[in-house]
Enzyme design. Structure first.
Site, PDB file in Angstrom:
ATOM      1  N   SER A 142       0.943  -1.151  -0.143  1.00 46.28           N
ATOM      2  CA  SER A 142       0.111   0.114  -0.116  1.00 46.28           C
ATOM      3  C   SER A 142       0.934   1.142  -0.046  1.00 46.28           C
ATOM      4  CB  SER A 142      -0.878   0.055   1.348  1.00 46.28           C
ATOM      5  OG  SER A 142      -1.386   1.161   1.463  1.00 46.28           O
ATOM      6  N   TYR A 155      -2.635  -1.183  10.317  1.00 50.52           N
ATOM      7  CA  TYR A 155      -2.368  -1.150   9.131  1.00 50.52           C
ATOM      8  C   TYR A 155      -0.920  -0.478   8.536  1.00 50.52           C
ATOM      9  CZ  TYR A 155      -4.070  -0.912   4.086  1.00 50.52           C
ATOM     10  OH  TYR A 155      -4.297  -1.278   2.823  1.00 50.52           O
TER      11      TYR A 155
HETATM   12  P1  NAD Z   1     -11.358  -6.002  -0.384  1.00 52.99           P
HETATM   13  O1  NAD Z   1     -12.146  -5.894   1.028  1.00 52.99           O
HETATM   14  O2  NAD Z   1     -12.401  -5.607  -1.496  1.00 52.99           O
HETATM   15  O3  NAD Z   1     -10.722  -7.481  -0.386  1.00 52.99           O
HETATM   16  C1  NAD Z   1     -10.114  -8.356   0.638  1.00 52.99           C
HETATM   17  C2  NAD Z   1     -10.234  -9.571   0.452  1.00 52.99           C
HETATM   18  O4  NAD Z   1      -9.256 -10.215   1.362  1.00 52.99           O
HETATM   19  C3  NAD Z   1     -11.689 -10.365   0.285  1.00 52.99           C
HETATM   20  O5  NAD Z   1     -11.406 -11.279  -0.669  1.00 52.99           O
HETATM   21  C4  NAD Z   1     -11.502 -10.865   1.705  1.00 52.99           C
HETATM   22  O6  NAD Z   1     -12.500 -11.873   1.883  1.00 52.99           O
HETATM   23  C5  NAD Z   1     -10.287 -11.382   2.056  1.00 52.99           C
HETATM   24  N1  NAD Z   1     -10.000 -11.521   3.419  1.00 52.99           N
HETATM   25  C6  NAD Z   1     -10.067 -10.622   4.360  1.00 52.99           C
HETATM   26  N2  NAD Z   1      -9.553 -11.463   5.584  1.00 52.99           N
HETATM   27  C7  NAD Z   1      -9.570 -12.808   5.189  1.00 52.99           C
HETATM   28  C8  NAD Z   1      -8.883 -13.826   5.929  1.00 52.99           C
HETATM   29  N3  NAD Z   1      -8.718 -13.922   7.338  1.00 52.99           N
HETATM   30  N4  NAD Z   1      -8.626 -14.741   5.234  1.00 52.99           N
HETATM   31  C9  NAD Z   1      -8.765 -15.069   3.731  1.00 52.99           C
HETATM   32  N5  NAD Z   1      -8.978 -13.776   3.108  1.00 52.99           N
HETATM   33  C10 NAD Z   1      -9.475 -12.774   3.982  1.00 52.99           C
HETATM   34  O7  NAD Z   1     -10.291  -5.175  -0.096  1.00 52.99           O
HETATM   35  P2  NAD Z   1      -9.301  -4.844  -1.266  1.00 52.99           P
HETATM   36  O8  NAD Z   1      -9.124  -3.320  -1.298  1.00 52.99           O
HETATM   37  O9  NAD Z   1      -9.311  -5.240  -2.466  1.00 52.99           O
HETATM   38  O10 NAD Z   1      -7.941  -5.078  -0.446  1.00 52.99           O
HETATM   39  C11 NAD Z   1      -6.977  -6.003  -1.084  1.00 52.99           C
HETATM   40  C12 NAD Z   1      -5.471  -5.647  -0.544  1.00 52.99           C
HETATM   41  O11 NAD Z   1      -5.169  -4.395  -1.108  1.00 52.99           O
HETATM   42  C13 NAD Z   1      -5.228  -5.546   1.045  1.00 52.99           C
HETATM   43  O12 NAD Z   1      -4.059  -6.116   1.316  1.00 52.99           O
HETATM   44  C14 NAD Z   1      -5.277  -3.915   1.090  1.00 52.99           C
HETATM   45  O13 NAD Z   1      -4.597  -3.457   2.253  1.00 52.99           O
HETATM   46  C15 NAD Z   1      -4.718  -3.591  -0.386  1.00 52.99           C
HETATM   47  N6  NAD Z   1      -4.786  -2.248  -0.616  1.00 52.99           N
HETATM   48  C16 NAD Z   1      -6.059  -1.557  -0.663  1.00 52.99           C
HETATM   49  C17 NAD Z   1      -6.125  -0.426  -1.126  1.00 52.99           C
HETATM   50  C18 NAD Z   1      -7.326   0.010  -1.264  1.00 52.99           C
HETATM   51  O14 NAD Z   1      -7.571   1.211  -1.402  1.00 52.99           O
HETATM   52  N7  NAD Z   1      -8.433  -0.703  -1.637  1.00 52.99           N
HETATM   53  C19 NAD Z   1      -5.145   0.341  -1.205  1.00 52.99           C
HETATM   54  C20 NAD Z   1      -3.721  -0.147  -0.794  1.00 52.99           C
HETATM   55  C21 NAD Z   1      -3.757  -1.520  -0.535  1.00 52.99           C
END
Ligand code: NAD
Length: 260
Positions: A142, A155
């Site tokens: 991130s 985080y």
């Molecule tokens: P999201 O909530 O859409 O998806 C998260 C996924 O992780 C889902 O499939 C969920 O079921 C799964 N998950 C959560 N807890 C779990 C567990 N204990 N075991 C197995 N699966 C689990 O979120 P996203 O935004 O797509 O995030 C994905 C990654 O991207 C994360 O690591 C997040 O920190 C990172 N990220 C997101 C953003 C953003 O702005 N959305 C920015 C930077 C980084």
């Protein structure tokens, strides 16, 4: 481009992980998807990807907060699909709270899912990659792997941690045809971002519109959310042979956020 490869993408029932899994399938890779959600919706997604792209897709419901389940998922994927050539450590959650009020169980959960799961999956996948002299480890970090924001202590700590972990793995595997890199998205419009809006409203005393415009998009000079498809395209590039010299890199895709 990825025909014959097997990709395991953690946290791929939603958001960025799902977009990466779909993009790898489009390139011909067989896939293991993982994550939580409605059983029927996950099965529909799994079989839908299989049909749309003509690849094999399996689903693991392993809980990424549990090291033993994470390792078992890798073993299961190798058993079912033959290998794990591309590992995307993507599962992650967020929690927004002042540090002195941060629930310890939330801290432990974030560190387990956003950081330790990458350790357990990577240690289980590396022997097979070393044996084949080919592997790709891509960690969804991130912008918060590079800089901090208030009220996101767990985080930010976990994401800074995964950047360091990525570099160590890259150095250890550099002579085995394996690369390890971290992708650092800025704000991507996914359920993870949507869910943190109410808590950010409470923590900062702002309206929903103020959180979106003055907190989230304020950080990004482009004033646009990054899309899941853009992140997936970067993950496809990193998985390809032309990216073989990119390793140990912490790659921003954040609309200029961390340039400021
Ligand atoms: P999201 O909530 O859409 O998806 C998260 C996924 O992780 C889902 O499939 C969920 O079921 C799964 N998950 C959560 N807890 C779990 C567990 N204990 N075991 C197995 N699966 C689990 O979120 P996203 O935004 O797509 O995030 C994905 C990654 O991207 C994360 O690591 C997040 O920190 C990172 N990220 C997101 C953003 C953003 O702005 N959305 C920015 C930077 C980084």
């Amino acid at each position: 481009m990825l025909k014959g490869k097997v990709a395991l993408v953690t946290g791929s029932t939603s958001g960025i992980g799902l977009a990466i899994a779909r993009a790898y399938a489009r390139e011909g890779a067989n896939i293991c998807i993982n994550g939580f959600g409605d059983k029927d919706a996950i099965e529909k997604e799994r079989s839908g990807i299989e049909q749309e792209f003509g690849v094999k897709v399996i689903y693991s419901g392993a809980d990424m907060s549990k090291g033993d389940q994470t390792e078992a998922m890798v073993v299961e994927t190798i058993k079912s699909l033959g290998s794990v050539d591309i590992l995307v450590n993507n599962a992650g959650i967020q929690f927004v709270s002042p540090v002195e009020e941060f629930p310890p169980e939330k801290w432990e959960q974030i560190v387990a899912i956003n950081l330790s799961s990458a350790f357990y999956a990577t240690r289980a996948a590396i022997p097979g990659m070393k044996a084949k002299k080919w592997g790709r480890i891509i960690n969804t970090a991130s912008a918060h792997a590079l800089i901090a924001s208030p009220f996101k202590s767990a985080y930010v700590a976990a994401k800074h941690g995964i950047a360091g972990f990525t570099k160590s793995v890259a150095l250890e595997t550099a002579t085995f045809g394996i690369t390890a890199n971290a992708i650092c998205p800025g704000y991507v419009w996914t359920p993870l971002v949507e869910r943190q809006i109410p808590d950010t409203m409470a923590a900062r005393g702002l309206t929903r519109e103020q959180v979106i415009n003055d907190v989230l998009l304020h950080a990004q000079p482009t004033k646009q959310f990054v899309t899941v498809e853009e992140v997936a395209a970067l993950a496809v590039y990193l998985a390809g042979d032309m990216a073989r010299s990119i390793t140990g890199s912490i790659i921003s895709i954040d609309g200029g956020w961390t340039a400021a």
